[in-house]
Design an enzyme around this catalytic site. Structure first.
Site, PDB file in Angstrom:
ATOM      1  N   GLY A 130       0.824  -1.201   0.000  1.00  0.00           N
ATOM      2  CA  GLY A 130       0.000   0.000   0.000  1.00  0.00           C
ATOM      3  C   GLY A 130       0.855   1.245   0.000  1.00  0.00           C
ATOM      4  N   PRO A 131       0.274   2.375  -0.377  1.00  0.00           N
ATOM      5  CG  PRO A 131      -1.235   4.002  -1.105  1.00  0.00           C
ATOM      6  CD  PRO A 131      -1.093   2.512  -0.911  1.00  0.00           C
ATOM      7  N   GLY A 132       2.035   5.142   1.246  1.00  0.00           N
ATOM      8  CA  GLY A 132       2.099   5.865   2.505  1.00  0.00           C
ATOM      9  C   GLY A 132       2.977   5.192   3.541  1.00  0.00           C
TER      10      GLY A 132
ATOM     11  CB  CYS B 208       5.224  -3.947  -0.051  1.00  0.00           C
ATOM     12  SG  CYS B 208       6.052  -2.426  -0.606  1.00  0.00           S
TER      13      CYS B 208
ATOM     14  CD  GLN C  99       7.031   0.042   4.378  1.00  0.00           C
ATOM     15  OE1 GLN C  99       6.163   0.883   4.608  1.00  0.00           O
ATOM     16  NE2 GLN C  99       7.715   0.015   3.241  1.00  0.00           N
TER      17      GLN C  99
ATOM     18  CB  SER D  72      10.631   5.594  -1.182  1.00  0.00           C
ATOM     19  OG  SER D  72       9.419   5.937  -0.528  1.00  0.00           O
ATOM     20  CG  LEU D  73       8.607   4.853   3.327  1.00  0.00           C
ATOM     21  CD1 LEU D  73       7.246   4.910   4.019  1.00  0.00           C
ATOM     22  CD2 LEU D  73       9.502   5.954   3.845  1.00  0.00           C
TER      23      LEU D  73
ATOM     24  CG  HIS E  71       5.592  -5.915  -4.694  1.00  0.00           C
ATOM     25  ND1 HIS E  71       4.254  -5.634  -4.553  1.00  0.00           N
ATOM     26  CD2 HIS E  71       6.252  -4.822  -4.224  1.00  0.00           C
ATOM     27  CE1 HIS E  71       4.110  -4.422  -4.040  1.00  0.00           C
ATOM     28  NE2 HIS E  71       5.319  -3.913  -3.830  1.00  0.00           N
TER      29      HIS E  71
ATOM     30  CD  GLU F  11       2.777  -8.857  -4.850  1.00  0.00           C
ATOM     31  OE1 GLU F  11       2.643  -7.627  -4.719  1.00  0.00           O
ATOM     32  OE2 GLU F  11       3.522  -9.546  -4.111  1.00  0.00           O
TER      33      GLU F  11
END
EC number: 4.1.3.27
Length: 768
Positions: free
Chosen positions: A76-78, A104, A108, A154-155, A199, A201
């Site tokens: 997911g983003p953020g 991903c 986190q 990026s994280l 990823h 997948e």
């Protein structure tokens, strides 16, 4: 990788595996990412029955009720801290109960949920392939040592903050630097919880189906329950690009130290927080006033001085008081008799900040003998010391274990150059020798070994024979009760630092008194037999004399043009002479402080209220309303005003510019009533005053209950007949009314009534 090496690893004309009964109710949390459905595809192809639920469309209770067999958290983003919805709560609840797999952002979330930190890596990757090195366990079971993976991020989790309960299961090279890596996989050491930053997948990731297949074989919430031994083995460390770093056991102190070095280095580049910015601010003398740390340690109402610590968490105990309010805690400590307040400002492991210290310093403003403030931090740079001084610290902690002698000496001398004698912390005989040779005036012996974080309360006593008699020795860490303190008294220890036990104590003052072997030093309540009585709107010498002879403490004259009670300067001068020449009917006794009163901290308003009471005469109060400061100052000098009352919307700062005590009027919804070290006392009134309008008693109660240290003068519609009842209606908050103010309530047909003045003073004095 060259384009010719790109291989499509996605399932071609896939055949769905038979239904996997042990994965009959897999919940896939969707963090609003298009890859969620690729994850779904891979899971379903392995025979799992999967339900996809978006992260903001289900509560934890509803998720628990679905009784999932496995939990998968999608990309997911953020940032996982702010953008993962239910994901973190779900991981924390189901960990140890069912298998969990994060992809991903899902990984986190795992790192964040167990106390690690996710931060920028320095790379922004979108569809980038990398070589993965892994440990061959968990999701990687049966895979070759090196696997091509696809990365969109990026994280990532940061090496220095990975909690002890997690281990790094895979990594990839960071950019072109072969000596630096990015965490690509983590795994819980006990629970069946695993994550991957890449990823699996993606069509460009090798063996992605195998990774999901390995996860879906898990049915229990722990590795032991699944018959798995996932402890890291030699294959993984041998595959690492820098084997010594991978195998070295890093202590908690080293982890924290490395993290703080990186954080401080980054902070020093931020405009407004650069070293030059801090130095410029310091040279403007904007740092709050300071006191001597050693001198304050020598002042205590107890046999030992208390260094009370504000501590939300620790590496050894985890969360202690996550939601603690630092300035409120500081006031409790000060009132309980603390000589020093230690403020932990390390954010990751101890959940503190320099803002806590700044707020603590502000909260103690105006105390008669405030505690010294210690910045408890892992300090290795002059920058941190200057930052502490600007925030209001009186001293800083220097840990011998983490500083070489040259750096320790440099930091010690720099701290002294800012007027701060440091607390030098030691744990061993060798460290004690270094501190003594340094000339440290205050040495703290940490009973906790910062390498292992184990506590030995005998550490302090064993090192005492190395210390000069003039040196103050403080025992640090692990102290929880009176028995822990007794030996220190006998050995000559002068102070103890207590953190966790104080943070958990239901009654701070009682705990401190029991711990240190004294009586609880609760502040005395304002005497209910001696309220201040102010007769305002005085326009004649006769009125002033009658009020004083009746026992009034304050005589108010209105100096506002255009008001019906305003007096001209010539009349004001005559009233001033009467006030200063008419003795009280009964002088107040002048008490000489006895014992250790100077060793305790008295709250600002308790102290300031005493300045409005003269032992032999009443005080003259000049009342002003939104007039220029220059006019107020001139009238104070001309008329010999003992007190100034600001009855409009004048700035609070004026109180510090007026050379006599200041009473400031506040409406019930006005900000700043309880602000210390400005006005001497707040006066609660309605409108512009003199209207005879009663205040809302429920709202008055709310204001008084909002701050234990608040003391006020009450005005608004009081008269001889109602003052007693109004005070009684305030119940247990009544003692916070240290004075009453009346104007229209002692008038008849707009003129002061001498009999009403006498009746009001008598009623007010007997109302408390």
């Amino acid at each position: 990788m060259a384009d010719t090496a790109l291989v499509d690893h996605s399932p071609h004309h896939p055949t769905k595996a038979p239904r996997l009964e042990t994965a009959s109710n897999v919940i896939l949390i969707d963090n609003y990412d298009s890859f969620t459905w690729n994850v779904y595809q891979y899971l379903v192809l392995e025979g799992a029955t999967v339900t996809v639920i978006r992260n903001d469309e289900i509560s934890l209770e509803e998720l628990i009720a679905k009784k999932p067999t496995q939990l998968v958290v999608s990309p997911g983003p953020g940032h996982p801290k702010s953008d993962a919805g239910i994901s973190n709560a779900a991981i924390q609840y189901f960990a140890g109960k069912i298998p969990i797999f994060g992809v991903c952002m899902g990984q986190q979330c795992i790192i964040h949920s167990f106390g690690g930190k996710v931060d920028v890596t320095g790379e922004i990757l979108h569809g980038k392939t990398s070589v993965l090195k892994h440990d061959g366990r968990g999701a990687y079971e049966g895979l070759p040592p090196s696997v091509i993976i696809t990365r969109y991020h990026s994280l990532a989790g940061t090496h220095s903050t990975i909690p002890e309960c997690l281990e790094v299961s895979s990594f990839a090279q960071l950019g072109e630097d072969a000596d630096k890596t990015v965490i690509m996989g983590v795994r819980h050491k006990q629970f069946a919880v695993e994550g991957v930053q890449f990823h699996p997948e993606s069509i460009l990731t090798e063996h992605g189906q195998t990774m999901f297949r390995n996860f879906l074989k898990l049915t229990a919430g722990t590795w032991e329950g699944n018959g798995k031994d996932v402890a890291q083995g030699g294959n993984f460390t041998a595959a690492a690009p820098n084997p010594p770093k991978a195998t070295k056991k890093v202590s908690i102190l080293e982890k924290i130290y490395d993290h703080r070095r990186a954080a401080v280095a980054k902070q020093k580049t931020i405009p407004s927080q650069r070293p030059s910015d801090l130095q410029a601010a310091y040279e403007l003398s904007v740092a709050p006033p300071q006191i001597s740390f050693p001198d304050r340690l020598r002042q205590s109402a107890y046999p030992l001085s208390l260094m009370a610590e504000i501590k939300r968490a620790s590496p050894s105990k985890g969360l202690i008081a996550e939601h603690a309010c630092a300035p409120a805690q500081a006031r409790q400590y000060a009132k309980a008799g603390a000589s020093v307040i230690s403020v932990l400002t390390e954010p990751e492991w101890f959940k503190g900040s320099i803002d806590d210290l700044r707020a603590v310093r502000a909260s103690l403003e105006g105390l008669t003998n405030r505690p010294a403030i210690l910045r408890k931090e892992f300090i290795f740079d002059e920058y941190q010391i200057l930052e502490a001084r600007l925030a209001g610290a009186d001293t800083v902690l220097l840990i011998v274990k983490m500083l070489d002698t040259e750096l320790l000496t440099r930091l010690y001398l720099y701290s002294q150059s800012l007027g701060m004698e440091p607390l030098v912390e030691v744990n061993t005989p060798d460290e004690m020798k270094i501190a003594v040779d340094l000339g440290a005036q205050v040495i703290g012996v940490n009973n906790r070994d910062l390498t292992s974080f184990e506590v030995d309360l005998g550490t302090t006593s064993r090192l005492m024979d190395q210390v000069p008699e003039s040196t103050i020795v403080c025992a640090l860490s692990g102290i929880s009760g009176p028995k822990d303190v007794e030996a220190y008294k006998k050995d000559g220890v002068k102070a103890i630092l207590v953190g966790e036990a104080l943070m958990r104590a239901p009654d701070t003052a009682a705990f401190v008194a029991e711990l240190l072997g004294g009586q609880s030093k609760k502040l005395p309540l304002q005497s209910r037999n001696s309220p201040l009585v102010k007769i305002c709107g005085t326009r004649t010498e006769e009125g002033a004399r009658a009020a004083i002879e009746a026992g009034a403490d304050l005589i108010g004259i209105i100096l506002v043009e255009g008001r019906k009670r305003t007096v001209p300067d010539d009349v004001a001068l005559q009233i001033s002479k009467v006030v200063k020449s008419t003795p009280r009917p009964t002088p107040y006794p002048t008490e000489v402080p006895q014992g250790d009163t100077d060793a305790t901290s008295v709250d600002y308003f308790d102290h300031s209220a005493t300045t409005l009471r003269h032992p032999t005469r009443a005080l003259l109060v000049g009342v002003f309303l939104n007039q220029p400061l220059s006019y107020v100052l001139a009238q104070q000098q001309k008329l010999g005003l003992d007190v100034v009352q600001l009855h409009g919307s004048e700035p609070l700062e004026w109180s510090r510019l007026i050379p006599v005590p200041v009473i400031r009027k506040f409406g019930l919804d006005e900000f700043g009533i309880a602000r210390r070290a400005y006005h001497t006392l707040p006066l609660l009134d309605s409108g512009a005053g003199g209207s005879g309008e009663l205040l809302d008693q429920m709202r008055v109660k709310q204001i008084l209950k909002s701050d234990d240290g608040l003391r006020v003068i009450l005005a608004g519609g009081l008269d001889p007949l109602n003052v007693t009842e109004i005070i009684k209606q305030l119940d247990e908050s009544g003692y916070k009314i240290v004075g009453v103010d009346v104007s229209s309530g002692v008038e008849t047909n707009g003129v002061q009534d001498l009999d009403k003045i006498r009746s009001f003073v008598q009623a007010a004095k007997s109302a408390f």
